[in-house]
Design an enzyme around this catalytic site. Structure first.
Site, PDB file in Angstrom:
ATOM      1  N   LEU A   1      11.263   1.232   6.957  1.00 51.52           N
ATOM      2  CA  LEU A   1      10.632   1.689   5.732  1.00 51.52           C
ATOM      3  C   LEU A   1      11.325   2.982   5.316  1.00 51.52           C
ATOM      4  CD1 LEU A   1       8.104   1.152   3.832  1.00 51.52           C
ATOM      5  CD2 LEU A   1       7.110   3.097   5.028  1.00 51.52           C
TER       6      LEU A   1
ATOM      7  N   GLU B   1      12.703   2.440  13.822  1.00 49.17           N
ATOM      8  CA  GLU B   1      11.761   3.474  13.386  1.00 49.17           C
ATOM      9  C   GLU B   1      10.559   3.388  14.307  1.00 49.17           C
ATOM     10  OE1 GLU B   1       9.901   2.733   9.562  1.00 49.17           O
ATOM     11  OE2 GLU B   1      10.097   0.577   9.796  1.00 49.17           O
TER      12      GLU B   1
ATOM     13  N   LYS C   1       6.410  -1.876   1.900  1.00 43.98           N
ATOM     14  CA  LYS C   1       5.223  -1.302   2.548  1.00 43.98           C
ATOM     15  C   LYS C   1       4.084  -2.313   2.424  1.00 43.98           C
ATOM     16  CE  LYS C   1       3.265   3.307   3.250  1.00 43.98           C
ATOM     17  NZ  LYS C   1       3.362   3.263   4.698  1.00 43.98           N
TER      18      LYS C   1
ATOM     19  N   TYR D   1       0.834  -1.209   0.000  1.00 48.09           N
ATOM     20  CA  TYR D   1       0.000   0.000   0.000  1.00 48.09           C
ATOM     21  C   TYR D   1       0.863   1.251   0.000  1.00 48.09           C
ATOM     22  CZ  TYR D   1       0.866   1.009   4.977  1.00 48.09           C
ATOM     23  OH  TYR D   1       1.444   1.329   6.174  1.00 48.09           O
TER      24      TYR D   1
HETATM   25  N1  PDD Z   1       2.956   5.019   7.398  1.00 51.38           N
HETATM   26  N2  PDD Z   1       7.655   3.792   8.807  1.00 51.38           N
HETATM   27  C1  PDD Z   1       6.517   3.067   8.800  1.00 51.38           C
HETATM   28  C2  PDD Z   1       6.545   1.714   9.418  1.00 51.38           C
HETATM   29  C3  PDD Z   1       5.351   3.603   8.232  1.00 51.38           C
HETATM   30  O1  PDD Z   1       4.233   2.874   8.213  1.00 51.38           O
HETATM   31  C4  PDD Z   1       5.375   4.913   7.685  1.00 51.38           C
HETATM   32  C5  PDD Z   1       4.183   5.534   7.051  1.00 51.38           C
HETATM   33  C6  PDD Z   1       6.590   5.622   7.721  1.00 51.38           C
HETATM   34  C7  PDD Z   1       6.709   7.004   7.148  1.00 51.38           C
HETATM   35  O2  PDD Z   1       6.629   6.973   5.752  1.00 51.38           O
HETATM   36  P1  PDD Z   1       6.162   8.253   4.931  1.00 51.38           P
HETATM   37  O3  PDD Z   1       7.037   9.352   5.312  1.00 51.38           O
HETATM   38  O4  PDD Z   1       6.317   7.833   3.509  1.00 51.38           O
HETATM   39  O5  PDD Z   1       4.726   8.522   5.313  1.00 51.38           O
HETATM   40  C8  PDD Z   1       7.708   5.028   8.277  1.00 51.38           C
HETATM   41  C9  PDD Z   1       1.761   5.452   6.702  1.00 51.38           C
HETATM   42  C10 PDD Z   1       1.546   6.907   6.686  1.00 51.38           C
HETATM   43  C11 PDD Z   1       0.589   4.643   7.227  1.00 51.38           C
HETATM   44  O6  PDD Z   1       0.770   3.449   7.433  1.00 51.38           O
HETATM   45  O7  PDD Z   1      -0.500   5.193   7.368  1.00 51.38           O
END
Ligand code: PDD
Length: 288
Positions: free
Chosen positions: A205, A181, A148, A33
């Site tokens: 991620l 993270e 993801k 996703y």
């Molecule tokens: N999550 N690490 C993890 C495990 C994440 O699920 C996310 C983002 C990030 C940050 O990624 P980005 O900067 O591309 O949003 C880091 C999304 C927003 C979610 O699961 O809703």
């Protein structure tokens, strides 16, 4: 105004959207996703999100029969149909609809696509001014966190530990005591003027916001190292902050009940937030 969703080409309101129970997303979490932000009609980091989507697809051996233009067109269509000016567009791609079997379905099985858009009001300025708290939780996810994946159970469980503790985020810590993270964001610490975050690896991620924050720091001449840090180092840091799509850059002012720095978002965090927002609005990194 009801939120709009699409499932395999059928547009409905989100509450009316239906997917067959044999969708492998539903049965196995077998899919990937993205969450993409649209600000006043402009998609933020769309190319980076598409890069990551295809990387994730490759990571789970999911051949996508659509090119980037087609995926982008669908993201745009769901956004336009939503009627929102600023929105978060969620899109998931699963290995398709097929009777339950663990091994992959036949190659001609078409991936199932679900997407919807919700209004994005922006994160409250008070949140950024005050910062948030976090708790540390053992990282019990799989070894391919760079994908993801739809399998978010360990992330949800960790986030719920945080929620129960009255904290905003869960900081995931590996077996050696190093910080990877957070459950849904990347995490940084500022130590002696240097911004540090875990290096790119299979343990994290590669957040789009992480990437932008790093580029902002580098352009502005803020010292930065993609170098892991331990929990004690984090607790003793001058500042800690997270990055993710909806809050961009957000100060963490308390971890496991321990006050970080002065107990409010620090100067580096606030500067990076400003630089991030500048990039978001103009597409230009500010050089310092
Ligand atoms: N999550 N690490 C993890 C495990 C994440 O699920 C996310 C983002 C990030 C940050 O990624 P980005 O900067 O591309 O949003 C880091 C999304 C927003 C979610 O699961 O809703």
């Amino acid at each position: 105004m009801p939120d709009i969703a699409v499932y395999n080409g059928e547009f409905t309101t989100l509450d009316q959207a239906k997917a067959p129970v044999n969708d492998r997303a539903f049965v196995f979490g077998d899919g990937i996703y993205e969450v993409v932000k649209v600000l006043h009609g402009k998609f933020f980091g769309l190319e980076l999100h598409l890069d990551r989507l295809y990387r994730s697809a490759e990571g789970i051996e999911l051949a996508l029969p659509w090119d980037r233009t087609a995926i982008a067109a669908l993201l745009k269509e769901i956004y336009v149909r939503s009627g929102y000016r600023s929105a978060l567009v969620y899109m998931q791609l699963s290995r398709g609809v097929h009777p339950r079997q663990h091994y992959f379905p036949p190659e001609n099985t078409v991936p199932a696509v679900a997407a919807w858009a919700t209004e994005f009001a922006g994160s409250p300025p008070a949140l950024h001014a005050e910062g948030v708290s976090a708790v540390t939780v053992p990282d019990e996810r799989w070894a391919k966190c760079w994908i993801k994946s739809l399998n978010l159970l360990p992330n949800c469980m960790a986030r719920n530990v945080a929620r129960r503790a009255g904290a905003y985020e869960a900081i995931l810590v590996d077996r050696d005591g190093l910080v990877n993270e957070c459950s849904a964001s990347n995490v940084f610490a500022v130590m002696n003027g240097v911004v540090r975050t875990a290096p790119r690896s299979r343990n994290i991620l590669r957040g789009i916001s992480r990437h932008v924050a790093i580029e902002c720091a580098l352009a502005a001449g803020i010292p930065l190292g993609e170098q892991a840090f331990s929990v004690p180092e984090m607790l003793a840091a001058d500042e800690v902050f997270l990055t993710s799509t909806s809050p961009d850059v957000l100060g963490i002012v308390r971890v496991d009940g321990v006050k970080i720095g002065a107990g409010k978002p620090g100067p580096v965090t606030m500067r990076l937030l400003k630089l991030f927002r500048h990039y978001q609005q103009t597409g230009e990194y500010q050089h310092g």
